[in-house]
Design a protein around this motif. Structure first.
Motif, short mmCIF file in Angstrom:
data_model
loop_
_atom_site.label_atom_id
_atom_site.label_comp_id
_atom_site.label_asym_id
_atom_site.label_seq_id
_atom_site.Cartn_x
_atom_site.Cartn_y
_atom_site.Cartn_z
N ASP A 1 -43.61 19.78 69.08
CA ASP A 1 -44.17 18.71 68.49
C ASP A 1 -45.49 19.04 68.13
OD1 ASP A 1 -42.00 17.46 69.55
OD2 ASP A 1 -42.82 15.77 70.12
N ALA A 2 -45.93 18.87 66.97
CA ALA A 2 -47.48 19.15 66.38
C ALA A 2 -48.49 18.28 67.46
CB ALA A 2 -47.55 18.56 64.90
N GLY A 3 -49.39 18.95 67.41
CA GLY A 3 -50.69 18.49 68.03
C GLY A 3 -50.62 18.20 69.45
N MET A 4 -50.15 19.32 70.31
CA MET A 4 -49.96 19.25 71.70
C MET A 4 -50.69 20.03 72.37
SD MET A 4 -48.05 16.57 71.83
CE MET A 4 -47.94 16.69 73.68
N ALA A 5 -51.57 20.84 71.94
CA ALA A 5 -52.28 21.89 72.41
C ALA A 5 -53.18 21.51 73.35
CB ALA A 5 -53.02 22.71 71.45
N GLY A 6 -54.23 20.18 73.07
CA GLY A 6 -54.93 19.76 74.07
C GLY A 6 -54.12 18.92 75.17
N ASP B 1 -64.68 26.10 85.59
CA ASP B 1 -63.87 27.18 86.42
C ASP B 1 -63.05 28.03 85.29
OD1 ASP B 1 -64.11 25.69 88.84
OD2 ASP B 1 -62.78 23.95 87.82
N VAL B 2 -62.81 27.56 84.16
CA VAL B 2 -61.92 28.35 83.28
C VAL B 2 -62.55 28.31 82.06
CG1 VAL B 2 -59.83 27.96 84.55
CG2 VAL B 2 -60.56 26.39 82.59
N GLU B 3 -62.16 29.35 80.98
CA GLU B 3 -62.38 29.09 79.63
C GLU B 3 -61.18 29.46 78.79
OE1 GLU B 3 -64.76 32.73 78.30
OE2 GLU B 3 -63.75 34.14 79.75
N TRP B 4 -61.23 28.72 77.63
CA TRP B 4 -59.90 28.55 76.82
C TRP B 4 -60.26 29.35 75.53
CZ3 TRP B 4 -56.10 25.79 78.99
CH2 TRP B 4 -56.58 25.01 80.02
N LEU B 5 -59.22 30.25 75.54
CA LEU B 5 -59.46 31.51 74.43
C LEU B 5 -58.13 31.15 73.57
CD1 LEU B 5 -60.38 34.22 76.79
CD2 LEU B 5 -61.97 32.76 75.61
N ASP B 6 -58.42 31.67 72.20
CA ASP B 6 -57.34 31.94 71.34
C ASP B 6 -56.72 33.21 71.59
OD1 ASP B 6 -59.08 33.66 70.05
OD2 ASP B 6 -59.69 32.51 68.25
N GLU B 7 -55.79 33.48 70.58
CA GLU B 7 -55.00 34.79 70.85
C GLU B 7 -55.79 36.06 70.68
OE1 GLU B 7 -53.46 32.96 66.88
OE2 GLU B 7 -54.24 32.20 68.90
N ALA B 8 -57.02 36.07 69.97
CA ALA B 8 -57.86 36.95 69.60
C ALA B 8 -58.91 37.26 70.61
CB ALA B 8 -58.23 36.68 68.57
N GLY B 9 -58.76 36.18 71.86
CA GLY B 9 -59.90 36.31 72.84
C GLY B 9 -61.11 35.53 72.47
N HIS B 10 -61.12 34.82 71.49
CA HIS B 10 -62.28 34.05 71.24
C HIS B 10 -62.35 32.53 71.70
CE1 HIS B 10 -62.22 36.82 67.69
NE2 HIS B 10 -63.02 37.45 68.48
N LEU C 1 -61.91 28.90 71.83
CA LEU C 1 -61.27 27.98 70.92
C LEU C 1 -62.32 26.93 70.62
CD1 LEU C 1 -57.78 27.48 73.00
CD2 LEU C 1 -57.99 28.08 70.39
N ALA C 2 -62.30 26.74 69.31
CA ALA C 2 -63.26 25.94 68.75
C ALA C 2 -62.76 24.46 68.46
CB ALA C 2 -63.82 26.43 67.30
N VAL C 3 -63.62 23.52 68.34
CA VAL C 3 -63.01 22.29 68.20
C VAL C 3 -62.01 22.10 66.97
CG1 VAL C 3 -63.63 19.84 67.52
CG2 VAL C 3 -65.21 21.06 68.89
N ALA C 4 -62.17 22.75 65.94
CA ALA C 4 -61.13 22.72 64.77
C ALA C 4 -59.95 23.50 65.21
CB ALA C 4 -61.81 23.31 63.74
N GLN C 5 -60.03 24.54 66.02
CA GLN C 5 -58.79 24.98 66.71
C GLN C 5 -58.18 24.01 67.50
OE1 GLN C 5 -60.76 28.74 67.92
NE2 GLN C 5 -59.15 29.74 67.01
N TRP C 6 -58.60 23.50 68.41
CA TRP C 6 -58.05 22.58 69.24
C TRP C 6 -57.45 21.21 68.52
CZ3 TRP C 6 -56.84 23.23 73.86
CH2 TRP C 6 -57.42 24.04 74.64
N GLU C 7 -57.88 20.71 67.25
CA GLU C 7 -57.41 19.79 66.39
C GLU C 7 -56.37 20.33 65.52
OE1 GLU C 7 -61.04 18.27 64.79
OE2 GLU C 7 -61.50 17.06 66.41
#
Length: 626
Positions: free
Chosen positions: A395-400, A559-568, A570-576
């Motif tokens: 389903d779309a939009g489920m990352a958050g 406690d944690v950091e959230w990264l994308d697959e490139a190790g950066h 995650l920006a707001v736009a990526q979460w959205e």
């Protein structure tokens, strides 16, 4: 004034019986001999509505029942009928299981004497109390939900005489399997004596799950021929292996059902006090089963507390899971986390340290109470179940939502201790394997034209509905289940696994198998998926070894950091991004990284470099072939 209702109490010259029936005009203790001959002793009413009688010569093993007379006015909540033999609500054993018969529900004067149809209570001396000890289970562990009968009916290593019974839980082969999964506690689906719903007999079905109790003290003889001693021995064997025991208790209703249901116990003694009624006298049905127990009425509060103490003191159980839990806190004004019953459970010296888990919903007004139970309780988290299913379904939009759930659901359980019980499948719904093989329920065997059970399961079928001989489809489904299991074992908070999901158990697409006491529900040990089982055991070992994974505090950005697959980061736009399917959760202190690939394509993850990262470990949560 009496000492209150309670179980039969043995005295030096017999036994004393006490029963709460404030609206009755007469009550009799009915004693049965070996030939079922009946002797009736009139009981004496006290000012508090408790009737008592001393029975000289009665000892342990005596069989008995009750009869009550008084006004018969069902619309007003009065069901007195001396033709109905009744089970003492405080009885601790019965001589045989309940079997439904229409005569049990016949109106007064029409059904005849029901004594031949009713199990008789059995007077017991009781076992010496188990020494009180802290619960073996602690939050953050793995709860393993199982049905006593279905779990071992087809187990090849369990002796035939023990299969389907509580005794089988203590068998070394069973305990070895639980140990391989690092199970913290088993959660036994209801073991209290139950009766079939009246519609099942004509369909050739019986109640299998047991969520239709008649007694809250009696263990059903079908599950424990040895009674409380059998449960006690099984609990001791599991405790010796470091495994706790939780009981699934049903206090929201009883098996007497709606106005057309049988008169078996509470209905014939104190219906107005035991059940919730509307202003016009109708039974309130917040459970979907026909009646609702008035859990916060004084007499019902007393019996609930006494039955919980009974299983702690007589068997040594570690805690309880409560079916349709809002019933425990429902008052006239709605659900109250400080309701008298919930307060009494916290204050009770026997119960105060027990594990308490709520199924935090029912179908009554304001029935969805996820996150509102007392702070020391844990709660089944259906938001976790649904969000994780939707993420892996695509389903779309489920990352958050995925990130919030794997991190402990701080949006539902704020504070420094998440009370979530994360689960992907339970007895009520699809098995984990069926979740990936059936887009629709297939409940035809239940005899209700496939109308029963949940309609929206957030499930999928990998292109073919039901079983498939296509190796590619079967492999894809196995990978789906592997990804789901990895998600569960990497989630913060307590986790729960339904028995058999670790090796691909199927119910042929039936998502409401409550009446399937047969191969649809019984676990098939001989044909389990051993590759999937090894995967689950590996995940269990990893979780047990990693403090980060079995922590109970919901994770924060500290406690944690959230990264994308490139190790950066995650920006707001990526979460959205509705198509975001790849996420890295990385613990700042330990460097442990959980790399999630929810897409259909393989992905190479890149983690940040540096001294702290040199010792970083990573867990891949993915379904593509590696």
């Amino acid at each position: 004034m009496s000492d209150g209702a309670g179980a039969p109490r043995l005295t030096k010259d017999g036994a004393r019986f006490s029963v709460h029936a404030p609206d009755a005009s007469a009550l009799w203790l009915c004693l049965f001999d070996a030939q079922d001959g009946e002797a009736r002793l009139p009981m004496e009413r006290g000012d508090d509505g408790v009737w008592q009688v001393a029975a000289p010569g009665v000892g342990a093993g005596a069989r008995y029942g009750l009869r009550a007379d008084g006004p018969y006015d069902p619309p007003a909540g009065l069901w007195f009928d001396p033709d109905k033999l009744l089970l003492d609500p405080y009885a601790t054993a019965i001589d045989r299981p309940f079997v439904y018969d229409p005569a049990l529900a016949a109106p007064r004067g029409q059904g005849g004497d029901t004594a031949p149809l009713m199990p008789k209570g059995v007077v017991e001396a009781g076992l010496p109390p188990v020494a009180h000890r802290p619960p073996l289970f602690t939050p953050g562990g793995l709860i393993y939900e199982l049905h006593v009968r279905g779990f071992t009916m087809r187990h090849p290593d369990v002796p035939a005489a023990q299969r389907g019974t509580i005794a089988a839980l203590g068998h070394p082969a069973v305990i070895a399997h639980l140990k391989a999964l690092h199970v913290s506690a088993v959660e036994l689906m209801p073991i209290n004596a139950w009766i079939d719903e009246r519609h099942l007999g004509p369909l050739g079905l019986t109640n299998y799950w047991g969520y239709n109790p008649v007694s809250w003290f009696v263990i059903d003889p079908r599950l424990a021929p040895g009674g409380m001693a059998e449960l006690r021995q099984a609990v001791a064997a599991l405790h010796d292996a470091g495994i706790g025991v939780l009981l699934d208790m049903v206090y929201n209703h009883d098996g007497e059902s709606d106005s057309q249901g049988p008169t078996l116990s509470l209905r014939g003694l104190d219906a107005r006090g035991a059940f919730r009624h509307a202003a016009d006298g109708r039974l309130i049905n917040d459970t979907g089963t026909g009646n609702s127990i008035a859990c916060n009425a004084p007499a019902m509060r007393q019996i609930i507390l006494a039955s919980l103490r009974h299983f702690v003191q007589q068997a040594g159980v570690d805690g309880f899971r409560f079916d349709l839990g809002p019933a425990l806190g429902r008052m006239d004004h709605g659900f109250d986390p400080d309701a008298p019953l919930l307060q009494a459970m916290r204050a009770d010296p026997v119960l105060a340290d027990r594990v308490m888990i709520a199924e935090p919903w029912d179908i009554g007004p304001g029935g969805y109470q996820l996150g509102r139970f007392p702070a020391e309780w844990q709660e089944w988290n259906d938001r976790y179940r649904d969000d994780m299913r939707r993420f892996w379904r695509g389903d779309a939009g489920m990352a958050g939502a995925f990130a919030t759930r794997i991190a402990g659901s701080s949006d539902i359980f704020p504070g420094d201790r998440s009370r979530t019980v994360n689960f992907l499948a339970a007895h009520d719904g699809f098995t984990l394997a069926d979740l990936t093989a059936h887009a629709q329920r297939h409940n035809d065997a239940n005899g209700e034209q496939n109308r029963d059970g949940h309609g929206e399961n957030f499930s999928w079928n990998n292109g073919v509905e039901g079983a498939s001989d296509d190796p590619a489809i079967r492999a894809a489904r196995q990978r789906d289940v592997m990804a789901l299991l990895a998600t569960l074992f990497c989630s913060r908070g307590t986790i729960m696994l339904s028995a058999g999901d670790e090796f691909g158990r199927s119910q042929q697409g039936n998502n409401n198998a409550y009446a399937q006491d047969n191969a649809i529900s019984w676990i098939d040990w001989a044909h389990r998926d051993t590759v999937l089982e090894a995967h689950a055991c590996s995940l269990a070992a990893l979780r047990a070894a990693e403090p980060d994974l079995h922590g109970i505090a919901a994770l924060t950005d500290a406690d944690v950091e959230w990264l994308d697959e490139a190790g950066h980061p995650l920006a707001v736009a990526q979460w959205e991004d509705p198509d975001r399917r790849r996420i890295v959760l990385r613990y700042r202190q330990s460097g442990l990284a959980i790399c999630v690939n929810g897409s259909a394509e393989p992905c190479r993850f890149h983690l940040p470099h540096g001294a702290a990262e040199a010792a970083a470990r990573s867990i891949l949560v993915s379904r593509p072939e590696r």
